[in-house]
Write a protein that holds these residues in place. Structure first.
Motif, PDB file in Angstrom:
ATOM      1  N   HIS A  83      28.143  23.530   0.816  1.00 26.12           N
ATOM      2  CA  HIS A  83      28.207  23.711  -0.633  1.00 26.12           C
ATOM      3  C   HIS A  83      26.988  23.079  -1.303  1.00 26.12           C
ATOM      4  CE1 HIS A  83      29.986  24.125  -4.627  1.00 26.12           C
ATOM      5  NE2 HIS A  83      29.628  22.863  -4.850  1.00 26.12           N
ATOM      6  N   LYS A  84      26.640  21.867  -0.877  1.00 26.15           N
ATOM      7  CA  LYS A  84      25.514  21.146  -1.475  1.00 26.15           C
ATOM      8  C   LYS A  84      24.188  21.866  -1.208  1.00 26.15           C
ATOM      9  CE  LYS A  84      23.534  17.306  -3.202  1.00 26.15           C
ATOM     10  NZ  LYS A  84      23.723  16.829  -4.584  1.00 26.15           N
ATOM     11  N   SER A  86      23.672  24.975  -0.598  1.00 26.17           N
ATOM     12  CA  SER A  86      23.628  26.234  -1.344  1.00 26.17           C
ATOM     13  C   SER A  86      23.466  26.006  -2.840  1.00 26.17           C
ATOM     14  CB  SER A  86      24.909  27.043  -1.081  1.00 26.17           C
ATOM     15  OG  SER A  86      25.052  27.343   0.287  1.00 26.17           O
ATOM     16  N   GLU A  87      24.263  25.101  -3.393  1.00 30.72           N
ATOM     17  CA  GLU A  87      24.260  24.881  -4.841  1.00 30.72           C
ATOM     18  C   GLU A  87      22.940  24.273  -5.320  1.00 30.72           C
ATOM     19  OE1 GLU A  87      26.723  25.526  -7.355  1.00 30.72           O
ATOM     20  OE2 GLU A  87      27.247  26.887  -5.697  1.00 30.72           O
ATOM     21  N   ASP A  88      22.387  23.350  -4.545  1.00 28.43           N
ATOM     22  CA  ASP A  88      21.148  22.663  -4.959  1.00 28.43           C
ATOM     23  C   ASP A  88      19.892  23.319  -4.382  1.00 28.43           C
ATOM     24  OD1 ASP A  88      23.008  21.012  -6.065  1.00 28.43           O
ATOM     25  OD2 ASP A  88      22.249  19.164  -5.154  1.00 28.43           O
ATOM     26  N   ASN A  89      20.102  24.423  -3.675  1.00 24.99           N
ATOM     27  CA  ASN A  89      18.982  25.159  -3.081  1.00 24.99           C
ATOM     28  C   ASN A  89      18.069  24.227  -2.280  1.00 24.99           C
ATOM     29  OD1 ASN A  89      17.561  27.521  -2.530  1.00 24.99           O
ATOM     30  ND2 ASN A  89      16.158  27.245  -4.259  1.00 24.99           N
ATOM     31  N   TYR A  96      24.515  32.627   3.252  1.00 22.22           N
ATOM     32  CA  TYR A  96      25.981  32.593   3.153  1.00 22.22           C
ATOM     33  C   TYR A  96      26.608  32.624   4.544  1.00 22.22           C
ATOM     34  CZ  TYR A  96      30.753  34.141   2.183  1.00 22.22           C
ATOM     35  OH  TYR A  96      32.124  34.258   2.141  1.00 22.22           O
TER      36      TYR A  96
END
Length: 465
Positions: A83-84, A86-89, A96
């Motif tokens: 999650h981190k 992906s969310e923070d690129n 995915y």
């Protein structure tokens, strides 16, 4: 290292028929998970002690319950990490599909990580190492001592024997599911359980990846095949750092919780250990403060309840969060294979870890029940090695006349799978390699034993039943 290679879901032996059946909607790693859970090697963990001798109480952990806890923590951490990223690129190439695979891989490795350990806890590993240290120069084959007949790496495989390295043997060779590929797990799962990607010749305790041996000489080809498929080669797989954290958190919490439950250590002693540690950093201060509050709030409750509440709601979360901070901070170095510490040691939770380890060392690992179990285990393992190493020396050798009827009866107690594995792998080898593989056959056999089976076999072989 690149995630699209690191999460490689191919197997050493692919089955075009079963893998791509339209009726099977499982991912490759869900399939791994099922194979592990349904394996005899996993079930045997229920009869292997974690720290305390096996007893009737369902509260105290076994290797099985410990492994389930590690799997759960590791999977949770995997979800947080994906999650981190992906969310923070954090990684532009992270997809995915990568994010879906990581928690599943970690759930599998958590179940597997202790599958190679011998009976009687980590002291069982030390017992094997000590026995070979004493006996390699004493036991002779065809008139020459074993330490003069084996290569340096072969000898060091036994002198630095490791349950971690044994896991790779168990799942890739010894656990016969369909054929000689063992459980035939995915490359990513196999690579993630190799905590130390070095041979016994390259142990270097100053670096995390080389603190111990990660694979035996007999399994070097498998190591190279798997790490080439993932692109990790001689670097630590990034997920191994997370598995290590999950294992550390599970045992740090569980050993203390079990110790309080068994009244070996008290809340007052835990508080005193914190108070005797100077210069608390903010993590240690926060955790210590929460224990003091809970000790007042739940006054009158069982101390095991207070400890359980504190460990679950405060300690575990701090350890996970601080370790993950280090993972993100050092992400590029980890992916480049250049990070040489454990995540917890590098984190602000390091002081807390030291306190928890000191508590276990001071009160739990010195408990008479634990020490008595370790000493009994040492006696049992040493005795089994005394019997079985001489018995295998002349099996499948150019000197069949020296292979006695007693030796033959002892070998008849070893699993047919293990004997078959030896014969297959020794078929085209020279006599030196065959001798080494026969010694491994004995350690394979002993590591497969549960605590109860090892004890019962020891009693029977020594006429004590």
């Amino acid at each position: 290292m690149k995630w699209d290679h690191l999460v490689n879901d191919k197997r050493r032996r692919e089955s075009g028929v079963t893998r791509y059946k339209s009726s099977d909607i499982r991912s490759a790693f869900e399939n791994d998970y099922q194979r592990i859970v349904m394996s005899a090697s996993f079930r045997r963990l229920q009869d292997k002690a974690q720290i305390f001798p096996l007893e009737k109480s369902d509260f105290v952990r076994t290797r099985l319950t410990h492994s389930i806890e590690v799997s759960t923590i590791a999977k949770s951490m995997g979800n947080m990490v994906t999650h981190k990223i992906s969310e923070d690129n954090i990684d532009a190439e992270f997809t995915y599909e990568d994010a879906e695979k990581i928690p599943e891989i970690l759930a599998c490795t958590g179940l597997l990580h202790d599958m190679g350990n011998p009976p009687f806890g980590h002291f069982g590993e030390e017992s094997i190492r000590e026995w070979f240290k004493i006996n390699l120069s004493k036991i002779k084959y065809n008139g020459k001592a074993l330490d003069h007949l084996l290569t340096q790496q072969m000898k060091q495989d036994f002198l630095y024997f490791e349950g971690n390295a044994q896991v790779l043997r168990v799942v890739s060779k010894l656990h016969y599911l369909f054929d000689e590929y063992g459980l035939n797990l995915t490359h990513a799962t196999l690579n993630s359980i190799i905590k130390y990607p070095v041979s016994s010749l390259h142990i270097n305790k100053t670096q995390i990846k080389s603190k111990k041996l990660g694979y035996f000489y007999a399994d070097e080809a498998i190591f190279k095949e798997v790490t080439s498929a993932t692109g990790a080669f001689n670097h630590r797989h990034p997920l191994t750092f997370l598995l290590e954290v999950a294992d550390d958190i599970a045992y740090l919490n569980a050993d203390l919780e079990d110790g309080v439950k068994k009244r070996i250590v008290s809340i007052a002693q835990i508080l005193r250990e914190f108070e005797e540690t100077p210069d608390h950093n903010w993590v240690t201060a926060a955790v210590y403060g929460e224990l003091k509050k809970k000790n007042i709030r739940y006054a009158g409750q069982e101390e095991s309840f207070i400890a359980q509440q504190w460990l679950a709601s405060n300690v575990r979360g701090q350890l996970i969060n601080r370790a993950l901070e280090e993972f993100y901070k050092n992400y590029q170095a980890i992916m480049a294979g250049e990070f040489n510490q454990s995540l917890l040691e590098a984190s602000e939770a390091d002081q807390l870890v030291q306190i928890l380890q000191n508590l276990s060392a001071k009160y739990i690992y010195t408990d008479p029940g634990v020490v008595e179990s370790e000493m009994a285990g040492n006696k049992i393992i040493s005795s089994l090695l005394d019997s079985y190493i001489p018995a295998v020396l002349y099996y499948d050798s150019p000197f069949p006349e020296r292979f006695s009827a007693k030796d033959n009866r002892l070998l008849s107690l070893i699993s047919d799978n293990y004997i078959g594995c030896y014969r297959k792998n020794a078929a085209t080898e020279d006599e030196q390699m065959k001798l080494y593989l026969r010694l491994l056959l004995v350690t394979d056999f002993i590591c497969s034993m549960t605590d109860s089976y090892a004890k019962d076999l020891y009693h029977k072989l020594n006429g004590l039943n």
